[in-house]
Design a protein around this motif. Structure first.
Motif, PDB file in Angstrom:
ATOM      1  N   PHE A 104      41.530  37.336  41.559  1.00 21.62           N
ATOM      2  CA  PHE A 104      41.725  38.770  41.772  1.00 21.62           C
ATOM      3  C   PHE A 104      40.436  39.314  42.367  1.00 21.62           C
ATOM      4  O   PHE A 104      39.553  39.764  41.656  1.00 21.62           O
ATOM      5  CB  PHE A 104      42.060  39.445  40.446  1.00 21.62           C
ATOM      6  CG  PHE A 104      42.531  40.879  40.563  1.00 21.62           C
ATOM      7  CD1 PHE A 104      42.683  41.498  41.791  1.00 21.62           C
ATOM      8  CD2 PHE A 104      42.823  41.609  39.414  1.00 21.62           C
ATOM      9  CE1 PHE A 104      43.123  42.807  41.891  1.00 21.62           C
ATOM     10  CE2 PHE A 104      43.263  42.917  39.490  1.00 21.62           C
ATOM     11  CZ  PHE A 104      43.407  43.520  40.728  1.00 21.62           C
ATOM     12  N   LEU A 105      40.307  39.277  43.696  1.00 21.56           N
ATOM     13  CA  LEU A 105      39.061  39.648  44.352  1.00 21.56           C
ATOM     14  C   LEU A 105      38.694  41.109  44.136  1.00 21.56           C
ATOM     15  O   LEU A 105      37.521  41.477  44.212  1.00 21.56           O
ATOM     16  CB  LEU A 105      39.148  39.355  45.849  1.00 21.56           C
ATOM     17  CG  LEU A 105      39.170  37.878  46.237  1.00 21.56           C
ATOM     18  CD1 LEU A 105      39.317  37.716  47.735  1.00 21.56           C
ATOM     19  CD2 LEU A 105      37.924  37.169  45.750  1.00 21.56           C
ATOM     20  N   GLU A 106      39.702  41.957  43.876  1.00 22.36           N
ATOM     21  CA  GLU A 106      39.420  43.372  43.596  1.00 22.36           C
ATOM     22  C   GLU A 106      38.662  43.523  42.280  1.00 22.36           C
ATOM     23  O   GLU A 106      37.920  44.482  42.088  1.00 22.36           O
ATOM     24  CB  GLU A 106      40.739  44.143  43.513  1.00 22.36           C
ATOM     25  CG  GLU A 106      40.583  45.649  43.474  1.00 22.36           C
ATOM     26  CD  GLU A 106      40.401  46.258  44.845  1.00 22.36           C
ATOM     27  OE1 GLU A 106      39.987  47.419  44.917  1.00 22.36           O
ATOM     28  OE2 GLU A 106      40.679  45.563  45.842  1.00 22.36           O
ATOM     29  N   MET A 107      38.839  42.556  41.376  1.00 21.99           N
ATOM     30  CA  MET A 107      38.240  42.625  40.053  1.00 21.99           C
ATOM     31  C   MET A 107      37.035  41.704  39.906  1.00 21.99           C
ATOM     32  O   MET A 107      36.040  42.044  39.266  1.00 21.99           O
ATOM     33  CB  MET A 107      39.284  42.242  38.989  1.00 21.99           C
ATOM     34  CG  MET A 107      38.802  42.352  37.557  1.00 21.99           C
ATOM     35  SD  MET A 107      40.036  41.793  36.365  1.00 21.99           S
ATOM     36  CE  MET A 107      39.921  40.006  36.607  1.00 21.99           C
ATOM     37  N   SER A 108      37.110  40.505  40.511  1.00 25.15           N
ATOM     38  CA  SER A 108      36.036  39.526  40.337  1.00 25.15           C
ATOM     39  C   SER A 108      35.959  38.599  41.543  1.00 25.15           C
ATOM     40  O   SER A 108      36.984  38.240  42.134  1.00 25.15           O
ATOM     41  CB  SER A 108      36.287  38.698  39.071  1.00 25.15           C
ATOM     42  OG  SER A 108      35.376  37.634  38.984  1.00 25.15           O
ATOM     43  N   GLY A 109      34.755  38.229  41.912  1.00 24.61           N
ATOM     44  CA  GLY A 109      34.562  37.304  43.010  1.00 24.61           C
ATOM     45  C   GLY A 109      34.552  35.859  42.560  1.00 24.61           C
ATOM     46  O   GLY A 109      34.275  34.952  43.355  1.00 24.61           O
ATOM     47  N   ALA A 110      34.863  35.619  41.269  1.00 21.57           N
ATOM     48  CA  ALA A 110      34.841  34.266  40.728  1.00 21.57           C
ATOM     49  C   ALA A 110      36.252  33.736  40.549  1.00 21.57           C
ATOM     50  O   ALA A 110      37.164  34.464  40.173  1.00 21.57           O
ATOM     51  CB  ALA A 110      34.105  34.239  39.398  1.00 21.57           C
ATOM     52  N   PRO A 150      49.162  31.341  30.678  1.00 22.31           N
ATOM     53  CA  PRO A 150      49.660  31.313  32.056  1.00 22.31           C
ATOM     54  C   PRO A 150      48.648  31.982  32.983  1.00 22.31           C
ATOM     55  O   PRO A 150      47.939  32.912  32.574  1.00 22.31           O
ATOM     56  CB  PRO A 150      50.969  32.092  31.982  1.00 22.31           C
ATOM     57  CG  PRO A 150      50.825  32.962  30.783  1.00 22.31           C
ATOM     58  CD  PRO A 150      49.994  32.198  29.812  1.00 22.31           C
ATOM     59  N   SER A 151      48.580  31.513  34.218  1.00 20.77           N
ATOM     60  CA  SER A 151      47.588  32.033  35.160  1.00 20.77           C
ATOM     61  C   SER A 151      48.206  33.079  36.088  1.00 20.77           C
ATOM     62  O   SER A 151      49.344  32.950  36.526  1.00 20.77           O
ATOM     63  CB  SER A 151      46.998  30.897  35.988  1.00 20.77           C
ATOM     64  OG  SER A 151      48.029  30.187  36.655  1.00 20.77           O
ATOM     65  N   LEU A 152      47.425  34.116  36.362  1.00 22.66           N
ATOM     66  CA  LEU A 152      47.839  35.213  37.237  1.00 22.66           C
ATOM     67  C   LEU A 152      46.892  35.301  38.422  1.00 22.66           C
ATOM     68  O   LEU A 152      45.666  35.230  38.254  1.00 22.66           O
ATOM     69  CB  LEU A 152      47.822  36.535  36.464  1.00 22.66           C
ATOM     70  CG  LEU A 152      48.051  37.815  37.287  1.00 22.66           C
ATOM     71  CD1 LEU A 152      49.489  37.875  37.788  1.00 22.66           C
ATOM     72  CD2 LEU A 152      47.721  39.053  36.457  1.00 22.66           C
ATOM     73  N   ALA A 153      47.457  35.448  39.618  1.00 23.70           N
ATOM     74  CA  ALA A 153      46.653  35.651  40.824  1.00 23.70           C
ATOM     75  C   ALA A 153      47.131  36.915  41.527  1.00 23.70           C
ATOM     76  O   ALA A 153      48.321  37.236  41.513  1.00 23.70           O
ATOM     77  CB  ALA A 153      46.772  34.451  41.769  1.00 23.70           C
ATOM     78  N   VAL A 154      46.194  37.661  42.113  1.00 24.56           N
ATOM     79  CA  VAL A 154      46.509  38.884  42.850  1.00 24.56           C
ATOM     80  C   VAL A 154      45.927  38.743  44.247  1.00 24.56           C
ATOM     81  O   VAL A 154      44.743  38.442  44.404  1.00 24.56           O
ATOM     82  CB  VAL A 154      45.930  40.125  42.149  1.00 24.56           C
ATOM     83  CG1 VAL A 154      46.360  41.390  42.891  1.00 24.56           C
ATOM     84  CG2 VAL A 154      46.376  40.185  40.694  1.00 24.56           C
ATOM     85  N   TRP A 155      46.782  38.980  45.262  1.00 28.16           N
ATOM     86  CA  TRP A 155      46.389  38.739  46.650  1.00 28.16           C
ATOM     87  C   TRP A 155      46.520  40.000  47.488  1.00 28.16           C
ATOM     88  O   TRP A 155      47.422  40.798  47.280  1.00 28.16           O
ATOM     89  CB  TRP A 155      47.267  37.651  47.263  1.00 28.16           C
ATOM     90  CG  TRP A 155      47.334  36.407  46.455  1.00 28.16           C
ATOM     91  CD1 TRP A 155      48.248  36.096  45.475  1.00 28.16           C
ATOM     92  CD2 TRP A 155      46.449  35.288  46.531  1.00 28.16           C
ATOM     93  NE1 TRP A 155      47.984  34.856  44.939  1.00 28.16           N
ATOM     94  CE2 TRP A 155      46.885  34.335  45.576  1.00 28.16           C
ATOM     95  CE3 TRP A 155      45.343  34.992  47.319  1.00 28.16           C
ATOM     96  CZ2 TRP A 155      46.254  33.116  45.388  1.00 28.16           C
ATOM     97  CZ3 TRP A 155      44.702  33.779  47.134  1.00 28.16           C
ATOM     98  CH2 TRP A 155      45.163  32.856  46.185  1.00 28.16           C
TER      99      TRP A 155
END
Length: 279
Positions: A43-49, A7-12
């Motif tokens: 998860f931009l806090e963790m990775s820009g990819a 499952p995919s997780l996104a953080v905004w």
């Protein structure tokens, strides 16, 4: 589910300090186990990819779809309002994390004042600042599947919420007040023992009653508990030496826009009159 079956997780992030996102990164050993069960896709806090790290550059818009989205921060601009609607469209489940996302945050103090005056006081060129007159929780704009309280959120509760949605069950997060946590850890009530003003009776559990454990009154960083008895709480705070202005101020902090705390009236004029007479 992605091609890898995870499952995919996104953080905004919206208007916030990033503290609740950092709570996820601070999970340390648990984060490694979580990474084996879920694909952190945005998860931009963790990775820009975007994606598992092999995709393109991540943007604020995201790609999606995502099985679970965690949203930190409040809506304070027209662009925020547009973006959260898009995120809701590409998210199967959406969970708000922290006081900003669930109750407007500290920035919701603008809701009780003139935002133009704030802009002029803070910015050298306020004419370049595009903002809304209010700071509002995510739930004021889109349907939310679950709200996780706190400023910042509790690491254990965050892991429980993520685990629950991975297992397709309801998160087991208590809805009682901080007073229950004080009793559970054997902490003497600071109000009863010392007359210390404490918001524990009307504040949502989750912090582990940290402040009362160190002889400090709770100051409500986890927001209102379910069905708080606000009139009784105000009377108790008055009994412990707080005037109307003090009471209003203590509730207008992290969760200023929560309906229960925001419903308190403006400080009565008699407070000002009494203070002037005392001088």
């Amino acid at each position: 589910m992605g091609d890898d079956g995870l499952p995919s997780l996104a953080v905004w992030k919206f208007a916030s300090c990033d503290g609740c996102q950092l709570t996820l990164l601070d999970c340390e050993d648990e984060l490694l186990g979580l990474a084996e069960r879920v694909r952190i896709s945005h998860f931009l806090e963790m990775s820009g990819a975007e994606g598992s790290g092999e995709g393109g550059t991540a943007t604020l818009a995201g790609v999606g779809p995502y099985d679970l989205s965690l949203v930190e921060g409040s809506v304070t601009t027209a662009e925020d309002a547009r973006r959260i609607r898009r995120i809701r469209q590409i998210s199967r489940r959406l969970v708000t994390i922290g006081a900003c996302a669930t109750a407007g945050g500290v920035q919701a103090l603008r809701n009780f004042a003139d935002v133009a005056e704030f802009r002029a006081a803070v910015y050298a060129h306020p004419e370049y600042i595009a903002t809304l007159a209010t700071s509002t929780p995510i739930s004021a704009h889109v349907p939310v599947d679950f709200e996780l309280r706190g400023c910042p959120i509790d690491r254990r509760q965050l892991l429980e919420v993520i685990t629950a949605y991975l297992a397709e069950r309801k998160p087991n997060i208590p809805a009682h007040s901080v007073c229950f946590e004080c009793k559970a850890r054997g902490t003497t009530c600071v109000t009863v023992a010392h007359g210390t003003p404490c918001l524990g009776p009307v504040t949502h559990a989750g912090c582990g009653a940290i402040c009362p454990a160190y002889d400090r009154g709770c100051y409500g960083c986890f927001g209102p508990s379910n069905s708080p008895n606000m009139p009784a709480m105000v009377r108790l705070l008055h009994h412990d030496g707080m005037n109307d202005r003090d009471v209003t101020r203590v509730f207008r902090t992290f969760n200023a826009a929560s309906p229960e705390f925001a419903a308190l009236p403006e400080p009565a004029d008699q407070d000002t009159a009494a203070e002037e007479e005392a001088r």
